[in-house]
Write a protein that holds these residues in place. Structure first.
Motif, short mmCIF file in Angstrom:
data_model
loop_
_atom_site.label_atom_id
_atom_site.label_comp_id
_atom_site.label_asym_id
_atom_site.label_seq_id
_atom_site.Cartn_x
_atom_site.Cartn_y
_atom_site.Cartn_z
N SER A 16 0.81 -1.22 0.00
CA SER A 16 0.00 0.00 0.00
C SER A 16 0.85 1.27 0.00
CB SER A 16 -0.94 0.01 1.21
OG SER A 16 -0.21 0.22 2.41
N VAL A 17 2.17 1.14 0.10
CA VAL A 17 3.04 2.32 0.13
C VAL A 17 4.14 2.20 -0.93
CG1 VAL A 17 2.62 2.91 2.55
CG2 VAL A 17 4.44 1.32 1.98
N GLN A 18 4.78 3.32 -1.24
CA GLN A 18 5.76 3.34 -2.32
C GLN A 18 7.19 3.59 -1.85
OE1 GLN A 18 3.15 6.32 -4.52
NE2 GLN A 18 4.25 5.40 -6.23
N VAL A 19 7.31 3.97 -0.57
CA VAL A 19 8.65 4.25 -0.04
C VAL A 19 8.89 3.40 1.20
CG1 VAL A 19 10.16 5.99 1.01
CG2 VAL A 19 8.68 6.63 -0.88
N GLY A 20 10.07 2.80 1.26
CA GLY A 20 10.49 2.09 2.45
C GLY A 20 11.90 2.52 2.80
N ARG A 21 12.45 1.90 3.83
CA ARG A 21 13.78 2.27 4.29
C ARG A 21 14.63 1.02 4.39
NH1 ARG A 21 9.52 4.00 6.52
NH2 ARG A 21 9.00 6.20 6.13
N ILE A 57 20.87 3.82 7.05
CA ILE A 57 19.47 3.67 6.63
C ILE A 57 19.23 4.65 5.50
CG2 ILE A 57 18.83 5.17 8.58
CD1 ILE A 57 16.06 3.83 8.53
N GLN A 58 18.51 4.21 4.50
CA GLN A 58 18.26 5.08 3.35
C GLN A 58 16.84 4.85 2.81
OE1 GLN A 58 21.52 5.28 0.52
NE2 GLN A 58 20.06 5.50 -1.17
N PRO A 59 16.05 5.91 2.65
CA PRO A 59 14.73 5.75 2.05
C PRO A 59 14.85 5.42 0.56
CG PRO A 59 14.92 7.86 3.22
CD PRO A 59 16.31 7.31 3.05
N VAL A 60 14.01 4.52 0.10
CA VAL A 60 14.03 4.11 -1.32
C VAL A 60 12.60 3.80 -1.77
CG1 VAL A 60 16.38 3.15 -1.51
CG2 VAL A 60 14.55 1.74 -0.57
N ASN A 61 12.33 4.05 -3.05
CA ASN A 61 11.11 3.52 -3.64
C ASN A 61 11.30 2.02 -3.83
OD1 ASN A 61 11.19 6.49 -5.30
ND2 ASN A 61 9.26 5.86 -4.39
N PHE A 62 10.21 1.27 -3.76
CA PHE A 62 10.31 -0.18 -3.89
C PHE A 62 9.00 -0.72 -4.45
CE2 PHE A 62 7.49 -2.15 -0.73
CZ PHE A 62 7.02 -1.02 -0.09
N VAL A 63 9.06 -1.98 -4.87
CA VAL A 63 7.84 -2.68 -5.25
C VAL A 63 7.99 -4.12 -4.77
CG1 VAL A 63 8.65 -3.35 -7.56
CG2 VAL A 63 6.20 -3.04 -7.16
N LEU A 64 6.88 -4.74 -4.40
CA LEU A 64 6.91 -6.16 -4.06
C LEU A 64 6.78 -6.97 -5.34
CD1 LEU A 64 4.66 -6.70 -0.90
CD2 LEU A 64 7.14 -6.91 -1.07
N HIS A 65 7.60 -8.02 -5.45
CA HIS A 65 7.51 -8.94 -6.58
C HIS A 65 7.37 -10.33 -5.98
CE1 HIS A 65 7.96 -10.55 -10.52
NE2 HIS A 65 9.15 -11.08 -10.31
N GLY A 66 6.16 -10.86 -6.00
CA GLY A 66 5.90 -12.03 -5.17
C GLY A 66 6.07 -11.57 -3.73
N GLU A 67 6.94 -12.22 -3.00
CA GLU A 67 7.20 -11.80 -1.62
C GLU A 67 8.57 -11.15 -1.49
OE1 GLU A 67 6.34 -15.00 1.09
OE2 GLU A 67 4.18 -14.75 0.76
N ASP A 68 9.22 -10.87 -2.61
CA ASP A 68 10.53 -10.21 -2.56
C ASP A 68 10.37 -8.70 -2.69
OD1 ASP A 68 11.58 -12.72 -2.44
OD2 ASP A 68 12.54 -12.67 -4.41
N VAL A 69 11.25 -7.98 -2.01
CA VAL A 69 11.29 -6.52 -2.13
C VAL A 69 12.27 -6.17 -3.25
CG1 VAL A 69 11.95 -4.37 -0.97
CG2 VAL A 69 10.79 -6.19 0.32
#
Lengths: 142, 142
Positions: free
Chosen positions: B22-27, B38-50
């Motif tokens: 549900s979100v587009q940014v993680g750390r 620690i660094q903020p990054v955009n991410f997407v889930l692919h299956g259960e992988d980040v």
């Protein structure tokens, strides 16, 4: 405006500390059984130190005592695709001195994350770094 | 509802992954020259992988290659004093295989943080943990 190699605006120490003062939740980064760990916590700045209250005997209290930790705060706007982040790296110490504890207990450290908050952790802001970005930066990148 | 020792609701793996989606940014939490980073990054889930995209040759790319990292996402509402956080701990690997890179490049990994994004990092969701809290929990605590 100073940009880093990725095109993000580099924030100075004073601006970083001012931004930290604008939010109530940060994330403490530490090592738990040799693995990287991160936990959101309410905090308050006291001078340039980060003050956290957690439960005595907690994993967080044990893992951070005397350790070098990172503490991160950020704010992002998915609509504007803009945001900033600030990270402090420094030594964390447990506060046991009753006079110091008494002083810290008067700070506006408002805990809205559940749990006991009878154990103060004080993180020295040895290294403070911050970045800010906004959509113009992404459009302008090569 | 299952609560942990601090009175926070414990989220199951499925719910954690749904919240991450549900979100587009993680750390991403890693070690940089023996210090926590620690660094903020955009991410997407692919299956259960980040899946993260960063600049090849970046500090993040170098420090996470083959390392065990933590990846955290959260959302807090200061007005409601409510929120949740999810943390994944797992091995990060650089994606060099051209077929795999081609597949990942078609994911909706929308980078609004500036910088090059030519290097994919894939984090296996070995351990997924999450917590949620709301004001009723704070009021109910002993």
């Amino acid at each position: 405006m100073r940009l880093d190699v990725n095109g993000l605006e580099v924030l100075g120490r004073e601006e970083c500390l001012a931004l930290m003062g604008s939010v109530q939740v940060g994330r403490i980064v530490f090592t738990d059984r040799a693995l990287p760990a991160i936990q959101p916590v309410n905090f308050v700045l006291h001078g340039e130190d980060v003050i956290i209250a957690t439960a005595s005997g907690s994993k967080l209290a044990a893992a951070t005592c005397g350790a070098i930790v990172a503490f991160e705060v950020d704010a992002f706007d998915a609509g504007d695709r803009a945001g900033w982040s600030v990270t402090v790296v420094g030594q964390a110490r447990a506060v046991y001195d009753s006079g110091e504890r008494s002083g810290l207990s008067r700070l506006p450290l408002d805990s809205w994350i559940p749990g006991r908050h009878d154990h103060f952790i004080r993180i020295r802001s040895d290294v403070v770094s911050g970045r800010r970005f906004h959509p113009m930066m992404v459009e302008a990148r090569p």
